[in-house]
Structure formats: C-alpha cells, structure tokens
Enzyme design. Structure first.
Site, PDB file in Angstrom:
ATOM      1  N   GLY A  58       1.672   8.510  21.211  1.00 28.12           N
ATOM      2  CA  GLY A  58       3.022   7.996  20.976  1.00 28.12           C
ATOM      3  C   GLY A  58       3.397   6.986  22.037  1.00 28.12           C
ATOM      4  N   CYS A  85      -3.806  11.821  23.747  1.00 28.54           N
ATOM      5  CA  CYS A  85      -3.031  10.840  24.513  1.00 28.54           C
ATOM      6  C   CYS A  85      -1.637  11.381  24.870  1.00 28.54           C
ATOM      7  CB  CYS A  85      -2.971   9.528  23.733  1.00 28.54           C
ATOM      8  SG  CYS A  85      -2.499   8.141  24.763  1.00 28.54           S
ATOM      9  N   TYR A  86      -0.590  10.904  24.249  1.00 30.40           N
ATOM     10  CA  TYR A  86       0.742  11.451  24.557  1.00 30.40           C
ATOM     11  C   TYR A  86       0.744  12.968  24.353  1.00 30.40           C
ATOM     12  CZ  TYR A  86       5.819  12.069  24.600  1.00 30.40           C
ATOM     13  OH  TYR A  86       7.091  12.476  24.915  1.00 30.40           O
ATOM     14  N   HIS A 175      -8.264   7.990  22.105  1.00 33.03           N
ATOM     15  CA  HIS A 175      -7.944   8.175  20.684  1.00 33.03           C
ATOM     16  C   HIS A 175      -9.217   8.422  19.871  1.00 33.03           C
ATOM     17  CE1 HIS A 175      -3.634   7.091  20.653  1.00 33.03           C
ATOM     18  NE2 HIS A 175      -3.975   6.460  21.765  1.00 33.03           N
ATOM     19  N   GLU A 177      -9.294   9.229  16.798  1.00 29.27           N
ATOM     20  CA  GLU A 177      -9.055   8.949  15.371  1.00 29.27           C
ATOM     21  C   GLU A 177      -9.394   7.517  14.961  1.00 29.27           C
ATOM     22  OE1 GLU A 177      -6.903   9.283  17.793  1.00 29.27           O
ATOM     23  OE2 GLU A 177      -4.885   8.577  17.358  1.00 29.27           O
ATOM     24  N   SER A 229       1.141  -2.873 -12.264  1.00 28.11           N
ATOM     25  CA  SER A 229       0.600  -4.222 -12.151  1.00 28.11           C
ATOM     26  C   SER A 229      -0.707  -4.320 -12.920  1.00 28.11           C
ATOM     27  CB  SER A 229       0.345  -4.523 -10.686  1.00 28.11           C
ATOM     28  OG  SER A 229      -0.636  -3.619 -10.206  1.00 28.11           O
ATOM     29  N   GLY A 230      -1.188  -3.170 -13.384  1.00 24.29           N
ATOM     30  CA  GLY A 230      -2.510  -3.171 -13.999  1.00 24.29           C
ATOM     31  C   GLY A 230      -3.577  -2.782 -13.000  1.00 24.29           C
ATOM     32  N   GLY A 231      -3.204  -2.725 -11.727  1.00 24.35           N
ATOM     33  CA  GLY A 231      -4.178  -2.381 -10.686  1.00 24.35           C
ATOM     34  C   GLY A 231      -4.379  -0.874 -10.566  1.00 24.35           C
ATOM     35  N   VAL A 232      -5.357  -0.505  -9.756  1.00 27.28           N
ATOM     36  CA  VAL A 232      -5.722   0.899  -9.615  1.00 27.28           C
ATOM     37  C   VAL A 232      -4.605   1.698  -8.933  1.00 27.28           C
ATOM     38  CG1 VAL A 232      -7.369   2.491  -8.526  1.00 27.28           C
ATOM     39  CG2 VAL A 232      -8.178   0.351  -9.513  1.00 27.28           C
ATOM     40  N   ASP A 233      -4.008   1.139  -7.879  1.00 25.74           N
ATOM     41  CA  ASP A 233      -3.069   1.917  -7.080  1.00 25.74           C
ATOM     42  C   ASP A 233      -1.824   2.317  -7.869  1.00 25.74           C
ATOM     43  OD1 ASP A 233      -4.922   1.235  -5.223  1.00 25.74           O
ATOM     44  OD2 ASP A 233      -3.700  -0.320  -4.298  1.00 25.74           O
ATOM     45  N   SER A 234      -1.181   1.336  -8.511  1.00 26.84           N
ATOM     46  CA  SER A 234       0.033   1.685  -9.238  1.00 26.84           C
ATOM     47  C   SER A 234      -0.310   2.588 -10.426  1.00 26.84           C
ATOM     48  CB  SER A 234       0.800   0.437  -9.689  1.00 26.84           C
ATOM     49  OG  SER A 234       0.011  -0.376 -10.514  1.00 26.84           O
ATOM     50  N   SER A 235      -1.495   2.417 -11.009  1.00 30.64           N
ATOM     51  CA  SER A 235      -1.879   3.268 -12.142  1.00 30.64           C
ATOM     52  C   SER A 235      -2.080   4.716 -11.699  1.00 30.64           C
ATOM     53  CB  SER A 235      -3.177   2.766 -12.781  1.00 30.64           C
ATOM     54  OG  SER A 235      -3.008   1.439 -13.208  1.00 30.64           O
ATOM     55  N   LYS A 375      -7.978   3.330   0.223  1.00 27.80           N
ATOM     56  CA  LYS A 375      -8.436   2.911  -1.113  1.00 27.80           C
ATOM     57  C   LYS A 375      -9.482   3.869  -1.710  1.00 27.80           C
ATOM     58  CE  LYS A 375      -8.241  -0.397  -4.217  1.00 27.80           C
ATOM     59  NZ  LYS A 375      -6.970  -1.003  -4.678  1.00 27.80           N
TER      60      LYS A 375
END
Ligand code: XMP
Length: 519
Positions: A58, A85-86, A175, A177, A229-235, A375
């Site tokens: 942080g 870390c923090y 870190h 991660e 939008s026709g894309g994968v994410d919004s679908s 993704k």
C-alpha cells in the site's frame, strides 16, 4: 454477499495498485480468494471464514498516524498470514517490532540472499542462493517482533523475508505477485498450499457460482442493461448476469455497421436464440456512416464513434426505461491500464473506445462481474458458461471496428470490400489451423490505388494490407511468420474473389514501434 466457499483466502487490500495480482496468483494455485478493502476486512473475514489471510502492499506509511491497520480479529485468529510490503510493516509494528521511515528506499529489481529454510521456499529456494525479486518500498522493518526470524535479506532490506513458524506468520518486503519476481507465484502457492494446507482444487465453476450470488445480492429485483459489442468480454458478462437474474437483464447491441462479416447475426443468434436473453438490436449503421463521411483523422473517428455509441445506447436505455444498473465487461487490465505500476503518467497513444463515459452520463450503478479477471480467465469462464471454444477464443476486436482498419475516409463500399477480404483471410487461417496460435489477425484496406492486369485488362484498385501478430497482452507484439506459401495463396484468393482489390501486402512491423491496429 458471497456464498461461503469452503477453502478460501482473504486478501486485505491496503491500496496497492497490484493487489488484484495477488488474487490472480492465489487462483492460479487453485484456491479461491477474495479481496476486501482494509476498512471492511473484519466483516469479510467473519463472513468468509478463510483458511489464511494475505496482506497487500500500500502507498501509506505505517509510521504515520491514522494509516491502515490489520484488524485485531485477524491477528488473534491463529490463522496463517502472509504480509507483503506494507502488510509486512503493519504486521511487524502491530506485533511489537519496529519499522523506520526510509529516506531512500528500494524500487525495482533487487536480489535477495536466502539465509534459512522456510516453508515458503519449499522446493524452490535454498540457503546460500540469490534470487531476483521486485522491491518497491520506502519504509523498512528495523526490529523483528518476538517470535520472528529473518530468512532472506537484501542490501536495502535486512528483513526481506521473515518467518514465525509457530504462529504460521510470514512476511516479505518485496512483491511476489508481480511478474518481475520470477518465482513469486510459486512463493504464494507455497503459502496457500503448504502453510495454509489448501488442496488447490478450486475451479471456475465455483467462481461462477460465487459471482452469480454476488450479482443477485447487488441487483436485488432491479433492472440491468448491458451494452453488447459482439466481443467476448461483454458477451461473457451478459451470459453470467443472465444466469443470475434472468429477464431482469436486457442487452442492447449497438450495431454500428463496422463489424466483420456475419458478426452481427452471430451475436443476435447467440443471445436471442441460444440463451434466450432479451436483446435489442439497434441497427445504427446509417447514423455512424453518415457521421463518418469526410472524417479521415484517426482520433476524430474514434471520438465520433465513442460519442455516438453512447448517444445511441442512452436513447435505447431510455426507451427500455427503469434500469438502475449498467453492466459492463470491464476486465482487470482495463482497471489497471491507466495507472502504471510505477505510478507514472501515461500518454494517450489512442483513445480506446469502451463504454467509458456511459455510467456518468446515465447516472447508473455499475455491475462489473469480470473486474478481477484477466482475458484468459474470462475465456475459461465463458467455456464454463457453455460458450463454444470458437466463440470465446475469438481474437480481440477494437470497439471502433473496421473504421480504424480503413485509413482515410470510411464508406459503406469500403467496409464491404474489407469485410469480404478479411473473411477470406480468416477462413484460410482457420483452415490452416493457425487461428489459436495468433493473437490477432485482420486486414486493412488502404486508401491507395495501384495498377494491375487481370485477363487482358488493366485494373486500378485498392491495396489491402494483411496483419497478424503474436502477443501475450496486446501491449507488445511481434508479426506472425506464416509458413510456406500461405500468404501468396491468400493474396491470390483475395485478388481473384474481391472486386476492388488488386494488390495485397503483409505488415511485418512489431509493436513497438508500430501499434497493432493501423489507426
Ligand atoms: P493497439 O493498436 O493500440 O491495440 O496496439 C492494442 C489492442 O487493443 C485493441 N484496440 C482496441 N480495443 N477499443 C478496444 O476495445 C479500442 O478503441 C481499441 N483500439 C485498439 C487492438 O485491437 C489490440 O488488440
């Protein structure tokens, strides 16, 4: 509210820009995790009943008054804790050690020397070895709390990794991660598996169930609209939300006429017929194309499309009426994209068009079930929800669509020519079995005419550029090297089959210095 998952890790967020990466690493180790801001961490801890806790980094200094602290209930629980870390500094201070405010600090790549065995290092690091890590800290631990021992040190951090085996509390200054700590994922996996004793059998099916419960709790009996939008994410977001709340969801598909061949039909068929999701298909081709007439500047195109998308969507949402929530397929990279890891400002190379700007304009609450995912995880979730491999594996497609693949003026005629050529190119890529090894492949219609000869006649037609790149995240990319006679074959097919094109070239530019799209 989230359904309790049996084996989980709570990640307490102290405001680091990379906290979500901890969640990703834990998930990669096959363990469910949730991130809770430090302010509500105690409540999340009681609700989740996790098997271990990870404390994030942080920006604050534990040496300052009023800065975040670890809830006492977590410290008293006897559960394994990993402080980063923090998180390490807060642990040290709260358990009776000392932390000093640094004047210089360590930022970036550093090497630590392993001095002792530790369960975090099992099968990974041995005493005497040096390993690369990513440091980013100003303050540092100067005296250990009782019960702790140092197991690794760097020149700038004598307590780079500390361990209290009796209490199963471990902490590190660096870190683990981020990818710049090459073994970091394995350190986190050792914590969740070896220290917390979790088996690592968590699956996307459980994420799906947890998110469905989350969405129901957030939305209640409210109405949600989702811009497709026709894309994968919004679908994927829409299918997941539909599973949670059924017909309380309406999808609005703004078809700007700049999609690839057959794409609009695919979206409509998938949503209406296959999933039976209420869908409004707005055919706005005319509005978009007339507004783009005479526009040649790439940024002007992008801005016009973004603005018009919002106007059309807003008008449809008003017609539907009564929706309080707006669903978006925002991914984790969208969340972090504008803030770089080092905190530096980033310049706008291209103004990306997503549905940014919509929530403010429409005064709606956001439902963003994919916010923690990358993704590849969205693809896995899509498969889990029954979307086909062919659908979830589709290459990324930019929001402004074909408009940014037609340098110069965008007209209906040019869009149609490009659609035909692009379809042939992609068909050949699929037939050759290359689709999945390529990050993105597409055609670009150049506003340049050249002379050719076909049969006995002279032609004077457009040039088409083909592009295909490999990439892991779209931030950098390499031109794909097609085997043998693939490109000549595609060039021949396109010139023979697509009226208006008489020459085909291939773009070998990598990114940087090029970008993936041409505009
Ligand atoms: P560039 O061209 O910047 O593209 O190298 C990187 C990745 O982003 C996609 N892209 C977009 N995606 N809206 C999007 O949703 C946009 O405006 C946009 N512009 C580029 C591009 O296709 C590539 O995958």
């Amino acid at each position: 509210m989230t359904i309790p998952v049996q084996d989980s890790i709570l990640i307490i967020d102290f405001g680091s820009q990379v906290t979500q990466l901890i969640a990703r690493r834990v998930r990669e180790a096959g363990v469910y995790s949730e991130v809770a801001p430090f302010q509500s961490a105690q409540a999340a801890f009681e609700r989740m009943q996790p098997k271990g806790v990870i404390l994030s980094g942080g920006p604050a200094s534990v040496c300052d008054e009023g800065t975040p602290r670890i809830p006492q209930g977590v410290l008293d629980s006897g559960l394994p804790i990993l402080g980063i870390c923090y998180g390490q500094q807060a642990l040290t201070l709260q358990l009776g050690g000392a932390v000093e405010k640094g004047n210089s600090g360590e930022f970036g790549q550093a090497y630590i020397e392993i001095s002792n065995d530790c369960p975090l290092f099992d099968g990974l690091w041995a005493p005497g070895e040096r390993h690369q890590v990513w440091m980013s800290h100003g303050d540092k631990v100067t005296a250990l709390a009782a019960g702790f021992r140092s197991v690794a040190a760097s020149p700038g951090a004598p307590y780079a990794v500390i361990a209290d085996d009796a209490r199963r509390i471990y902490a590190m200054q660096f870190h683990p991660e981020v990818v710049h700590t090459p073994d970091g994922g394995k350190l986190i996996a050792n914590f969740v598996r070896k220290v917390c004793g979790l088996t690592g059998d968590w699956t996307m099916a459980e994420f799906r169930a947890a998110k469905v419960a989350d969405i129901r709790a957030q939305v209640g009996s409210g109405k949600v609209i989702c811009g497709l939008s026709g894309g994968v994410d919004s679908s994927v977001a829409a299918v997941l939300i539909h599973e949670a709340i059924g017909d309380q969801l309406t999808c609005v598909f703004v078809d700007h006429g700049l999609l690839r061949a057959g794409e609009a039909e695919q979206v409509v068929t998938l949503f209406r017929d296959h999933y039976n999701i209420p869908l409004v298909h707005v055919d706005a081709e005319e509005q978009f194309l007339s507004g783009l007439a005479g526009v040649t500047d790439p940024e002007a195109k992008r801005k016009f499309i973004g603005k018009t998308f919002i106007e059309v969507f807003d008008a449809e949402a008003k017609k539907i009426g009564g929706a309080e929530f707006l669903a978006q397929g925002t991914l984790y990279p969208d969340v972090i994209e504008s803030v770089s890891f080092t905190g530096g400002p980033s310049v706008t190379i291209k103004s990306h068009h997503n549905v940014g700007g919509l929530p403010e304009r429409m005064n709606m609450k956001l439902v963003e079930p994919l916010r923690e995912l990358f993704k590849d995880e969205v693809r896995a979730l899509g498969r889990e929800l029954g979307l086909t491999d062919a659908f979830v594996g589709r290459h990324p497609f930019p929001g402004p669509g074909l408009a940014i693949r037609i340098p110069g003026e965008v007209t209906k005629e040019r869009c149609d020519i490009l659609r035909k050529a692009d379809a042939i190119y992609l068909e050949e890529i699929r037939t050759a079995g290359l689709y999945d090894t390529i990050w993105q492949a597409f055609a670009v219609l150049l506003p340049v005419r050249t002379v050719g000869v076909m049969g006995d006649g002279r032609t004077y037609d457009f040039v088409l550029a083909l592009r295909a790149v490999t990439s892991t995240d779209g931030m950098t990319a390499e031109a794909f090297k097609f085997p043998g006679d693939f490109l000549p074959r595609v060039a021949t097919r396109i010139v023979n089959e697509v009226k208006g094109i008489n020459r085909v070239t291939y773009d070998y530019t990598s990114k940087p210095p090029g970008t993936i799209e041409w505009e």
